[in-house]
Enzyme design. Structure first.
Site, PDB file in Angstrom:
ATOM      1  N   ARG A  46       0.819  -1.237  -0.044  1.00  0.00           N
ATOM      2  CA  ARG A  46       0.220  -0.138   0.074  1.00  0.00           C
ATOM      3  C   ARG A  46       0.884   1.368   0.191  1.00  0.00           C
ATOM      4  NH1 ARG A  46       2.513   1.971   3.539  1.00  0.00           N
ATOM      5  NH2 ARG A  46       0.907   3.752   3.605  1.00  0.00           N
ATOM      6  N   GLY A  47       0.145   2.311  -0.081  1.00  0.00           N
ATOM      7  CA  GLY A  47       0.971   3.719  -0.239  1.00  0.00           C
ATOM      8  C   GLY A  47       1.087   3.926  -1.641  1.00  0.00           C
ATOM      9  N   ARG A  89      -7.564  -0.519  -6.479  1.00  0.00           N
ATOM     10  CA  ARG A  89      -7.907   0.637  -5.376  1.00  0.00           C
ATOM     11  C   ARG A  89      -8.067   1.947  -6.368  1.00  0.00           C
ATOM     12  NH1 ARG A  89      -4.192   1.303  -0.207  1.00  0.00           N
ATOM     13  NH2 ARG A  89      -6.320   2.033   0.468  1.00  0.00           N
ATOM     14  N   GLN A 196      -1.883   2.323   9.931  1.00  0.00           N
ATOM     15  CA  GLN A 196      -0.458   2.370   9.151  1.00  0.00           C
ATOM     16  C   GLN A 196       0.573   3.104  10.094  1.00  0.00           C
ATOM     17  OE1 GLN A 196      -3.483   2.971   7.778  1.00  0.00           O
ATOM     18  NE2 GLN A 196      -3.613   2.481   5.711  1.00  0.00           N
ATOM     19  N   ASP A 237      -2.142  10.951  -2.186  1.00  0.00           N
ATOM     20  CA  ASP A 237      -2.591   9.657  -2.961  1.00  0.00           C
ATOM     21  C   ASP A 237      -2.989  10.143  -4.426  1.00  0.00           C
ATOM     22  OD1 ASP A 237      -2.978   8.480  -0.371  1.00  0.00           O
ATOM     23  OD2 ASP A 237      -2.861   6.740  -1.760  1.00  0.00           O
ATOM     24  N   ASN A 247      -5.591  12.381   0.580  1.00  0.00           N
ATOM     25  CA  ASN A 247      -4.451  11.544   1.404  1.00  0.00           C
ATOM     26  C   ASN A 247      -5.291  10.700   2.387  1.00  0.00           C
ATOM     27  OD1 ASN A 247      -1.932  10.777   1.883  1.00  0.00           O
ATOM     28  ND2 ASN A 247      -1.912  11.733   3.994  1.00  0.00           N
TER      29      ASN A 247
HETATM   30  O1  MRU Z   1      -4.247   3.028   2.294  1.00  0.00           O
HETATM   31  P1  MRU Z   1      -2.865   3.250   2.290  1.00  0.00           P
HETATM   32  O2  MRU Z   1      -2.283   2.791   3.315  1.00  0.00           O
HETATM   33  O3  MRU Z   1      -2.636   3.028   0.862  1.00  0.00           O
HETATM   34  O4  MRU Z   1      -2.832   4.934   2.616  1.00  0.00           O
HETATM   35  C1  MRU Z   1      -1.608   5.407   2.090  1.00  0.00           C
HETATM   36  C2  MRU Z   1      -1.724   7.036   2.463  1.00  0.00           C
HETATM   37  O5  MRU Z   1      -2.608   7.472   2.438  1.00  0.00           O
HETATM   38  C3  MRU Z   1      -0.284   7.650   1.909  1.00  0.00           C
HETATM   39  O6  MRU Z   1      -0.064   8.700   3.005  1.00  0.00           O
HETATM   40  C4  MRU Z   1       0.081   8.029   0.470  1.00  0.00           C
HETATM   41  O7  MRU Z   1      -0.296   7.030  -0.288  1.00  0.00           O
HETATM   42  C5  MRU Z   1       1.210   8.664   0.329  1.00  0.00           C
HETATM   43  S1  MRU Z   1       2.520   7.320   0.309  1.00  0.00           S
HETATM   44  C6  MRU Z   1       4.146   8.030  -0.026  1.00  0.00           C
END
Ligand code: MRU
Length: 347
Positions: A46-47, A89, A196, A237, A247
């Site tokens: 994820r991220g 996603r 996270q 994101d 985000n």
């Molecule tokens: O649901 P996730 O864990 O994928 O969400 C991640 C985030 O919101 C991060 O802040 C974003 O992807 C930036 S990662 C460099």
């Protein structure tokens, strides 16, 4: 410490299974595009940038084990897997950005047969990973200029090495600032529903010996005021043309609190996170995830089983609350919407 979030290993995409951190550092191995789509959907990886890299490598797998040179057959499999991965996603634009790059390379190489396509796709996926790592380092260099010699910094979710090909965006800025000898203490909200912050950002910071304190999400505004936080820095994101930032859910609330306390609110993201095709954050699709993430913590029920739930995974912070966006091409200063075209070229 090197964190190998996503890597290609001889016909296999190897991912850290982030669902199991911080308890165990375990890996999963994907051999099909569908397995990579699953890993993205279930948050093993994820991220936003890491999802992009995983998606690119998933498209290599798509044709890797096919035993044909027939262009139509290769194309059918590629298209089918692309659709699966893209649907995994919806919010992080890096996913579609990486898939578009891979499809461009596929189209150019399709006439070369299986070997030619395999080679071209693998080179492109590796380039996407290498570029991401280099961009994070550059973001870190620029971002470190925004951090004082001694600073209390709040971040959110995980925008670290685990969310990228390495180093991180928001956490990359913190790493780079520390590398320059700055005294940083990081405040880490746990980031419900899937934690996270508590599981991943805390793990990265502890591993690296960066001073940090874990807080409940609800403590953020209180801690900002009481600890006199110097700045908040988060990842993204998707960023719209007007500078609105999607985000992790809860980011918007942090930005409001930061503004209330006169604390700069910074976003760190590569140019691949900008979506110039949309005018504002209102057009960003916000992923809604399953109710069990809210009704449970790590598989343990914390609410009545039939309690209705809303579980938006992301929110949108209006551009007017963003003090600056740090990219690998430089810093977009406030007002970010107005200054964005100078750094992020029009499509
Ligand atoms: O649901 P996730 O864990 O994928 O969400 C991640 C985030 O919101 C991060 O802040 C974003 O992807 C930036 S990662 C460099």
């Amino acid at each position: 410490m090197e964190i190998r979030t996503v890597e290609w290993a001889d016909g296999v995409v190897r991912l850290i299974d982030q669902r199991r951190l911080p308890h165990s550092l375990a890996y999963i191995e994907c051999r099909t595009g569908a397995e990579v789509a699953d890993a993205i959907q279930n948050l093993s990886v994820r991220g936003a940038p890491a999802i992009g890299v995983a998606a690119a490598m998933g498209m290599v797998l798509s044709i890797w084990y096919l035993d044909t040179d027939d262009r139509a057959a290769l194309q059918q499999q590629f298209r089918c897997d692309r659709a699966l991965v893209e649907a995994a996603r919806p919010t992080a634009i890096n996913l579609r950005w990486a898939l578009d790059r891979m499809e461009g390379v596929f189209t150019e190489a399709a006439a070369l047969g299986r070997e030619g396509v395999r080679h071209a796709l693998l080179e492109e996926a590796k380039a996407i990973a290498a570029e991401d790592l280099a961009q994070c380092r550059t973001i870190g260099e620029y971002g470190a200029r925004l951090i004082g010699g001694t600073a209390k910094v709040m971040t959110y979710c995980n925008a670290g090495a685990l969310a990228t090909a390495g180093w991180g965006t928001a956490l990359g800025v913190i790493r780079s600032a520390r590398e320059k000898g700055k005294q940083i203490h990081v405040f880490v909200p746990e980031t419900r529903p899937v934690l996270q912050g508590a599981r991943l950002t805390a793990w990265e910071l502890v591993k690296e010996g960066i001073g940090a304190t874990l807080i409940c999400d609800g403590a953020a505004a209180h801690i900002m005021r009481q600890e006199r936080i110097d700045c908040v820095i988060v990842g993204a994101d998707r960023i719209a043309r007007n500078g609105d930032v999607a985000n992790k859910i809860g980011t918007y609330g942090l930005a409001i609190s930061a503004r209330r306390h006169g604390i700069p609110f910074y976003v760190a993201a590569p140019v691949s996170t900008f979506d110039l095709s949309i005018g504002s954050g209102a057009e960003i699709p916000i992923e809604e995830r399953g109710p069990e993430e809210v009704r449970e913590i790590a598989g343990h029920a914390i609410a009545p089983a039939d309690m209705p739930v809303r579980n938006p995974a992301f929110d949108v912070t209006p551009a007017e609350l963003v003090s600056a966006i740090v990219t690998e091409r430089g810093i977009i200063e406030e007002p970010v919407g107005q200054n964005l075209p100078g750094i992020v070229a029009e499509p």
